[in-house]
Design a protein around this motif. Structure first.
Motif, mmCIF file in Angstrom:
data_model
loop_
_atom_site.group_PDB
_atom_site.id
_atom_site.type_symbol
_atom_site.label_atom_id
_atom_site.label_comp_id
_atom_site.label_asym_id
_atom_site.label_seq_id
_atom_site.Cartn_x
_atom_site.Cartn_y
_atom_site.Cartn_z
ATOM 1 N N ASN A 506 -14.751 15.739 134.602
ATOM 2 C CA ASN A 506 -16.154 16.132 134.438
ATOM 3 C C ASN A 506 -16.490 17.366 135.267
ATOM 4 N N ARG A 507 -15.951 17.419 136.474
ATOM 5 C CA ARG A 507 -16.196 18.592 137.321
ATOM 6 C C ARG A 507 -15.633 19.856 136.664
ATOM 7 N N ILE A 508 -14.418 19.735 136.096
ATOM 8 C CA ILE A 508 -13.813 20.905 135.442
ATOM 9 C C ILE A 508 -14.627 21.303 134.216
ATOM 10 N N SER A 509 -15.095 20.303 133.464
ATOM 11 C CA SER A 509 -15.922 20.613 132.284
ATOM 12 C C SER A 509 -17.161 21.396 132.688
ATOM 13 N N ALA A 510 -17.764 20.984 133.800
ATOM 14 C CA ALA A 510 -18.975 21.667 134.276
ATOM 15 C C ALA A 510 -18.655 23.110 134.647
ATOM 16 N N ILE A 511 -17.514 23.312 135.310
ATOM 17 C CA ILE A 511 -17.124 24.677 135.683
ATOM 18 C C ILE A 511 -16.814 25.491 134.429
ATOM 19 N N LEU A 512 -16.142 24.851 133.479
ATOM 20 C CA LEU A 512 -15.771 25.558 132.246
ATOM 21 C C LEU A 512 -16.993 26.079 131.498
ATOM 22 N N GLU A 513 -18.065 25.301 131.550
ATOM 23 C CA GLU A 513 -19.285 25.726 130.862
ATOM 24 C C GLU A 513 -19.818 27.046 131.423
ATOM 25 N N GLN A 514 -19.521 27.286 132.698
ATOM 26 C CA GLN A 514 -19.999 28.507 133.349
ATOM 27 C C GLN A 514 -18.939 29.610 133.327
ATOM 28 N N THR A 515 -17.809 29.349 132.670
ATOM 29 C CA THR A 515 -16.707 30.305 132.716
ATOM 30 C C THR A 515 -16.518 30.951 131.352
#
Length: 814
Positions: A506-515
């Motif tokens: 989930n943390r990676i998904s959140a970062i991916l949304e901003q990448t």
DNA sequence: GGCTCCCGGGG
DNA sequence: GTGTACGGGAGCC
């Protein structure tokens, strides 16, 4: 007194006595580290006093079949967690890895021994787990230089520690491929010759061959014969000093073939770090090892882990799917022999290019898949070459083994074959399916659970050791039905890990949304998320897999039972909220949106998610303007997993529709696909009917492409072995008569021709057919109509009208 | 229907 | 060698 250094572990094994680590320093100096201080061990679970038993075992020795004395080296009393209990165990330390099996069998016979434990873990893997070392990640070490060779330092290790868990991605990779001659059957290294070999890398393109031809591209290097080809290939690999050698099918074909041919000439293919030969392992999965570096046969990862839409895992189709490009051209094995014999410049040239492209595809597949494999290496802590060959179950198993160390948990044994057999007899219910009412629907919303089974494991503490625990007997644990509950006081081993994986994902998904996808970190993040998802999603299957060390039928049963409970809860709540439920399968629900607004959908999700235990979560997946649920063959009911959806931007999603696969002509597939698309877009059958009518007209006046009429089938055995002469067998016999080498795996392409009598008597090979040959009636009735009639029946549209309208039925339809 | 045998990839 | 793949499809009775 040794010296300190840092290095990356690339490969690891053990000789008869010690662990050997193969790696390279930051300066790319190759090192071989020998650890003489790590000894094999296993555990004894006593059924009486551990101290007395330990004394007994300490002095134990026996004689092996060569007459050597094999003694226990040392014993310790240790505490380990077995399931949920701290238990006293005798740790039996032995001198050599090879001593383990003999000693554990003999010691098992001693009085006071309940069972032997943890004797079935490969020594080098045990080392990695115990030392907490992750391959390809930076380690610091201290050791004494015992030998310095031109290419490698050999160091006796005194101390070793991981200092960075991020795997190095800057690896030197080369791919290779060979072409051989072959007589009628599959190539046999005892008789067939290697005629070309190619290698491909970042700044490397080379094709070796021993028949000269004019205008050769500069990557072609001529040698004098097969022997020289082998020597030159070996020289190239030694010069290149790769970290990774990659091939496609190279475990089973290229490397065993090379080794066998080299043997014939007395050439030693000693390309290992330590000058060792290629090791072809025929036990279990055939794998070829090159000591010190990592040989990857990328076909394993493609087959075992990647969810690819291919019917066969051939290099061409896998590359097509992953890279969007395939082989240079299609090349029959017979053609290779012919090219080699006839030896025309142009043909030899294209054969060389063909050979190079095969290596290039393997190289590019490796580059593309490496980030994911490296993340799995990081997560699981086994060498890249191991990860590359593992199935889902093995990935989960070794993820659990690696993490059992921190919980001081004893690793369960692999089940015996009789145990596996007994487990296979257990079956249990899977997901819940809400059958659709066949038909056309508009404005459909889809909800689904985010990672349903992983989130059930985490939220309900589903773990073998937490079933019906004493501590929750009175005050109630997590109910899973079937008189089973899970502890609600202490988190289990597996739920703890799964929760952690979910959180990280989930943390990676959140970062991916901003990448941005252009960001260099983007692919890396996606690889991390994919690796975590793979582990989380495989854990349920692993618990129910008969070969699993942590097998737990009760846990697997509980997971699907809870899954059924929650999707049914969602269906019930959706109806209460005013949605009409259309179709549901395991973790998803299709509903009619009706007059509901986006804020209503949000509100519905809010209601559901407020009652779901964390980390369970229902999500709004997507909206589809139109959906078509197709009838079962027998009719009346909605087929499971067979539907078509129209996406917001006009795209078409087809699931389980037969014409998208199977032995249908392209004509029938196109007819079905287009008819479905028109029905979805127009909300009725008129446009589709017009299209089919016109298509049938075209078939009748022979205005269709011949290749659209071809039916392709792959033989599963020799033609003579078929009892019934089905059309494809008849076609294969025609091919045989023409001199093709027809055997299992041969793909035959044929059309059905004019005439009377059996279909099988009216086949013609596509390559021999002309547009005048095909049977109009067959292609109208058995291909087009068979593919589309159900669609029209759903609207009560008279299918006879499609073929020219000689019917009085269905007034009002045009 | 079960049970067993064979195959995959490669040329 | 801290051992002996694996899962599916086809054929056979």
């Amino acid at each position: 007194m040794g010296f300190d250094f840092q290095f990356y572990l690339l490969d690891i094994d053990s000789d008869t006595d010690n662990i050997r680590i193969f790696g390279f320093t930051k300066e790319r100096r190759r090192v071989i580290l020998i650890d003489k201080n790590f000894h094999p061990y296993f555990y004894i679970l006593p059924n009486s006093d551990a101290i007395v038993l330990a004394e007994n075992i300490k002095s134990f020795s026996t004689i092996d079949d060569k007459g050597n004395n094999v003694a226990v080296k040392d014993v310790q009393i240790v505490n380990k967690k077995i399931r949920d209990d701290i238990t006293k165990l005798v740790k039996v330390i032995v001198s050599k890895p090879g001593d383990v099996q003999l000693l554990r069998r003999e010691i098992a016979k001693l009085p006071g021994v309940n069972s032997c434990e943890e004797y079935d873990i490969r020594f080098y893997r045990r080392y990695l787990v115990d030392k907490g070392i992750v391959p390809l990640s930076l380690c610091k070490a201290r050791g004494e230089l015992i030998k310095q060779e031109a290419d490698v330092d050999i160091i006796e290790l005194e101390y070793l520690e991981l200092i960075d868990s991020e795997p190095i991605s800057d690896l030197k990779i080369i791919a290779f491929d060979i072409e051989t001659l072959c007589a009628k059957t599959t190539p046999n290294p005892k008789q067939d010759t290697i005629i070309l070999a190619s290698v491909y890398g970042k700044d490397l393109r080379k094709v070796l061959t021993w028949k000269r031809f004019g205008n050769a591209p500069n990557y072609v290097q001529f040698v004098d014969g097969e022997l020289e080809l082998l020597e030159e290939l070996k020289k190239t690999i030694l010069q290149q000093k790769p970290d990774v050698i990659v091939g496609y099918g190279s475990d089973n074909f290229d490397l065993p073939f090379l080794v066998e041919r080299a043997k014939k000439y007395g050439v030693s293919l000693n390309i290992g770090f330590d000058g060792s030969e290629i090791d072809i392992n025929h036990r279990g999965i055939t794998s070829a090892k090159i000591k010190g570096l990592q040989h990857l046969d990328i076909s394993h990862f493609a087959r075992n882990i990647l969810d690819l839409n291919v019917d066969r895992f051939k290099l061409d189709s896998v590359a097509q799917e992953i890279l969007g490009k395939g082989k240079l051209f299609k090349l029959n094995p017979e053609k290779i022999n012919e090219i080699w014999e006839v030896a025309l410049n142009e043909e030899l040239q294209s054969l060389a290019e063909y050979n190079l492209v095969d290596s290039q595809l393997a190289y590019e597949l490796c580059l593309k898949l490496l980030p994911t494999q490296l993340q799995l290496v990081k997560l699981i802590g086994l060498p890249l070459a191991d990860i590359n060959r593992m199935s889902y179950g093995q990935l989960v198993e070794w993820f659990l083994i690696r993490n059992s160390k921190t919980s001081n948990l004893m690793i369960p044994k692999k089940p015996s074959s009789s145990e596996i057999y007994a487990r296979q007899l257990n079956t249990y219910f899977g997901g819940f399916v809400l059958e659709p009412i066949p038909g056309f629907y508009q404005n459909v919303a889809v909800f689904d659970f985010r990672s349903l089974y992983p989130s059930i494991i985490a939220s309900h503490n589903v773990s073998p050791e937490k079933i019906n625990c004493e501590c929750c007997k009175l005050h109630g644990g997590m109910d899973a039905g079937n008189e089973v509950f899970f502890c609600s006081k202490k988190q289990g081993f597996i739920p703890g890990l799964v929760q952690d994986v979910i959180d990280r994902r989930n943390r990676i998904s959140a970062i991916l949304e901003q990448t941005s996808p252009e960001d260099p970190a983007f692919q890396e993040l996606k690889a991390r998320r994919y690796a975590l998802k793979t582990i989380a999603n495989s854990t349920y299957g692993y618990l129910g897999f008969p070969g699993s060390r942590w097998y737990s039928l009760e846990s697997a049963k509980a997971i699907t039972a809870l899954g059924r409970k929650y999707i049914q809860l969602v269906i019930k709540e959706a109806e209460l909220f005013g949605f009409k439920s259309l179709y549901g399968d395991t973790d998803s629900l299709f509903v009619l949106v009706g007059d509901k607004k986006p804020e209503d959908i949000k509100q519905f999700l809010g209601i559901i998610n407020s009652v779901l235990p964390k980390p369970m979560e229902l999500e709004y997946r997507d909206f589809y303007p139109a959906a078509l649920f197709i009838e079962t063959k027998s009719g009346g009911r909605g087929a499971k997993k067979r539907y078509a959806l129209l996406t917001k931007n006009g795209g078409l999603i087809l699931k389980g529709v037969e014409a998208i696969r199977g032995d249908w002509s392209a004509l029938a597939k196109k007819a079905q696909k287009t008819a479905i698309e028109l029905i979805l877009k127009e909300g009725g059958p008129q446009g589709a009917a017009l299209f089919i009518k016109e298509l049938i007209e075209k078939v009748k006046i022979r205005k269709v492409a011949l290749e659209d009429l071809s039916i392709s089938v792959r033989l599963t055995k020799a033609t003579s072995a078929y009892a019934a002469k089905s059309p494809h067998v008849a076609a294969a016999e025609l091919a045989e008569k023409k001199g093709y080498s027809v055997k299992a795996g041969f793909a035959v392409s044929y059309i059905i021709t004019n005439g009377t009598g059996k279909i099988s008597e009216r086949v013609k090979l596509s390559e021999d057919a002309t547009i005048e040959d095909y049977d109009i009636e067959y292609y109208v009735e058995h291909q087009i109509m068979r593919a589309v009639y159900k669609l029209f029946e759903m609207f009560n549209y008279p299918t006879e009208k499609l073929k020219g309208g000689q019917t009085t039925l269905g007034e009002g339809w045009n």
